[in-house]
Design a protein around this motif. Structure first.
Motif, PDB file in Angstrom:
ATOM      1  N   PRO A 100      56.151  45.605  21.519  1.00 20.62           N
ATOM      2  CA  PRO A 100      54.907  46.097  20.923  1.00 20.62           C
ATOM      3  C   PRO A 100      54.356  47.362  21.567  1.00 20.62           C
ATOM      4  O   PRO A 100      53.986  48.299  20.862  1.00 20.62           O
ATOM      5  N   GLN A 138      53.800  42.289  15.072  1.00 23.25           N
ATOM      6  CA  GLN A 138      54.383  42.026  16.379  1.00 23.25           C
ATOM      7  C   GLN A 138      53.813  40.754  16.988  1.00 23.25           C
ATOM      8  O   GLN A 138      54.131  40.392  18.121  1.00 23.25           O
ATOM      9  N   PHE A 162      59.758  47.715  14.337  1.00 25.32           N
ATOM     10  CA  PHE A 162      59.821  46.260  14.470  1.00 25.32           C
ATOM     11  C   PHE A 162      60.807  45.824  15.535  1.00 25.32           C
ATOM     12  O   PHE A 162      60.643  44.783  16.149  1.00 25.32           O
TER      13      PHE A 162
END
Lengths: 178, 508
Positions: B57, B340, B53
């Motif tokens: 991405p 994301q 996280f």
């Protein structure tokens, strides 16, 4: 990933006493459980389906062109109920269940220790519960040697502290920081 | 020439030092968990989800993808040396790979597996690069009815040809769909099944769900079976290298395996597993002397290993082009992308070309890294086999707990992890696969939204789905494919010693 070099050295010295446990496990076929297990395998999803169906009706159904929030979960729970009845009627025609043995107690103990960790975490930070949890898993559940128990929990907790608290700045409750 | 521009731009993304580093980390972790006892690929990716996280991405997906195909290489090592397939797709490799190792040819088995995997993987990337944009362009015209059918097809296909009973898989998928309906209804804003808990208003947290179901569930399942470790004597391996004869014997097997893997990998479900079985059967059929199989035939390693890597690569096609995950790993990548803020689907290639091409191109680098690691460094990885599961388990549990907490700094999520960990354990005990549940959970919103929109569009008529050319064709295919798979399975049952395969499977 932890401290692999240390652990593998440790393992090398003990490989004889562990022997070929894995091979035994491999040969040991999974024992299928009795008839009650198929009742559970069908009954629990059935109960879940009924609860969700009642909940959906409560939310309101509406019609296909103007659905209320309950319509979609209602359709799914009806499907689940039908499938579960199929499981109950089919009794094990849809694949075996495994029996529960003495190992199940280990699992209960394992889950209990994780629950204890979760309760203690906000109260006293993660370090002490983590060390105790790891030691419990290694010694009681894993029957490791005291040498492993003395090293792995402390080293891992230190590594996690460095990684999560100091490195990534995660706001997990902890005892101290540098 | 858009594709070539795309490929070129993808390499710009991959060659950023950060992305190269995470690609390396991904393939090393993949290889390690392929070798280590206990955790499988899906479990590892679930456990590491919180770490992704914090990453951009493209970097996150490059790493996850690396773990996924890296594990295919690593699983081979245990299959060949210990007859312990880490993944279902490596089961077939044990047939001839282990026999080769027993005859002192472990090095050749590992060598041909690495080379076959590399060729299968890289050729499949070429196919992926060329095919994906075409499929994505075609899918741009899809409306809600097409998506409803696609999502449904994805869930049903995974259920019908994953491992385990199809009926139970569908039960598991239905439960996943119901769990996806927890939280605020997207159309009316009404809270559903939240038990008045504000933590459930946004639904069940995806990371907590997969970390519990796959991560903790798998740890508990292993704990019960008291798998103590892999300290079985490992055969000596001098060098993972092959002779000229080996290459001549296996090159056609690699070519056939790659093709089989690429085609079957695109299908939702156990693409990698199915393709390795089909490839094995094909090699046995093509061989002049089929009796060599099961006694250390090198084609029996080369074909299936090429096939499962090609399939692992091509299983990205449905995810990257249609937004439909083809297996449990892809479902987690789907969830990771959503978290994301990126919706996987046909618009991915135009809206996020850095993610699309970056991930595809990273596989070249990843496969090269894996080839480098699996040939000269094979002895190092064999050393890792010595680590016992009883030591890995507590470390994994700690990573799960701290990781799950870190996602939203929430104790509530830890209880979700524990609940789903128990559920995952019990599901495995009672013969339910957790994979379809997760897949249905991630597709739940898409399916509900597109289904409800379609019903409005089609005036509430279910027959409307058949009337539209694309959704109608998909529906017909959806009905036909399970029969096709059943036919392939029947065929395999006759060809391969299916009983052994099935037994290995259930243990895997």
């Amino acid at each position: 990933m932890g401290v692999p070099t240390r652990r593998s050295q440790d393992t090398a010295t003990q490989s004889e006493e562990v022997g070929v446990v894995e091979a035994d496990v491999d040969d040991e076929a999974v024992t299928p459980a009795g008839a009650w297990s198929h009742l559970v395998a069908g009954g629990v999803p059935l109960a879940f389906g009924v609860v969700m169906m009642l909940g959906s009706i409560n939310l309101g159904l509406g019609s296909p062109t103007s659905p209320q929030p309950g319509l979609w979960p209602f359709a799914l729970s009806v499907l689940l109920i039908a499938l579960s009845i199929g499981l109950l009627v089919g009794r094990g025609r849809f694949g075996p269940c495994e029996s529960f043995g003495s190992g199940t107690l280990t699992v209960i103990a394992g889950v209990g220790s994780i629950a204890a960790f979760t309760i203690l975490l906000p109260l006293i930070g993660f370090e002490i519960p983590a060390i105790v949890l790891a030691a419990f898993w290694l010694k009681i559940l894993g029957q490791e040697s005291w040498r492993v128990v003395a090293m792995v929990p402390i080293l891992c907790t230190a590594a996690f502290h460095l990684l999560f608290v100091e490195g990534l700045g995660v706001a997990i409750p902890h005892l101290f920081s540098f | 020439m858009d594709i070539f521009n795309g490929i070129a731009s993808g390499f710009e993304v991959v060659f950023q030092p950060n992305n190269l580093l995470y690609c390396l980390i991904g393939v090393v972790i993949g290889m390690l968990i392929g070798v280590l006892p206990g955790l499988g690929t899906v479990a590892t990716i679930s456990v590491l989800l919180p770490i992704t996280f914090g990453l951009p991405p493209e970097t996150a997906i490059i790493m996850i993808a690396g773990i996924f195909y890296g594990a295919q290489y690593g699983g081979t090592i245990t299959s060949v040396l210990l007859r312990l397939p880490g993944e279902a797709s490596a089961v077939v490799t044990t047939f001839d790979g282990y026999q080769m190792a027993r005859r002192g040819r472990a090095g050749a088995a590992l060598g041909i597996a690495a080379i076959g995997s590399f060729i299968g993987g890289t050729l499949a990337i070429v196919g992926l690069s060329l095919l994906a944009p075409v499929v994505a362009a075609f899918a741009l015209d899809f409306g809600p009815p097409e998506y409803a059918v696609l999502a449904l097809a994805g869930i049903l296909l995974v259920s019908s040809f994953g491992s385990g009973s199809a009926w139970k898989c569908i039960v598991s998928a239905t439960i996943g769909l119901l769990m996806a309906s927890v939280g605020r209804d997207l159309f009316t804003g009404v809270d559903r099944f939240t038990l008045d808990s504000p933590q459930l208003a946004d639904g069940i947290d995806f990371a907590a769900l997969v970390m519990g179901l796959f991560g903790l569930g798998e740890v508990l399942y292993d704990l019960e079976r008291r798998i103590k470790g892999n300290s079985a004597p490992t055969p000596k391996v001098k060098n993972a290298w092959i002779t000229g004869t080996d290459w001549v014997q296996s090159r056609m097997a690699i070519a056939r395996g790659t093709l089989i893997g690429f085609i079957l990998g695109v299908l939702p479900g156990g693409g990698a597993t199915l393709s390795s079985m089909v490839s094995y059967a094909a090699e046995k059929r093509a061989a002049k002397d089929p009796s060599r199989f099961g006694k250390g035939a090198i084609e029996g390693v080369a074909g299936p290993e090429s096939a499962n890597n090609a399939a692992a690569t091509s299983s990205f096609i449905p995810l990257l082009t249609l937004g439909i995950p083809a297996n449990a790993t892809m479902a987690i990548i789907y969830g990771a992308l959503l978290l994301q803020g990126i919706a996987p689907g046909p618009q991915l290639i135009s809206e996020h070309p850095d993610v699309f091409w970056g991930v595809i191109d990273s596989m070249w680098i990843g496969n090269i890294l894996l080839l480098i690691m699996s040939i000269p460094l094979v002895r190092l990885f064999i050393k890792i086999l010595q680590v016992r599961a009883s030591i890995m388990a507590p470390i994994t549990v700690m990573i799960i707990l701290i990781g799950a907490y870190s996602v939203r700094n929430s104790i509530f999520d830890l209880w979700i992890v524990i609940a789903f960990g128990l559920l995952g354990f019990l599901m495995k005990k009672f013969g339910f696969e957790p994979g379809p549940l997760v897949l249905a959970f991630v597709l739940g919103n898409l399916l509900e939204t597109s289904f409800r929109q379609s019903l409005q569009l089609l005036d509430g008529s279910l027959f409307g789905f058949f009337a539209r050319p694309i959704s109608g064709t998909l529906l017909v295919l959806m009905i036909a494919v399970p029969f096709l798979v059943m036919a392939v399975r029947l065929f395999l049952r006759k060809r391969v010693a299916q009983t052994d395969l099935q037994k290995e499977y259930e243990n895997a």
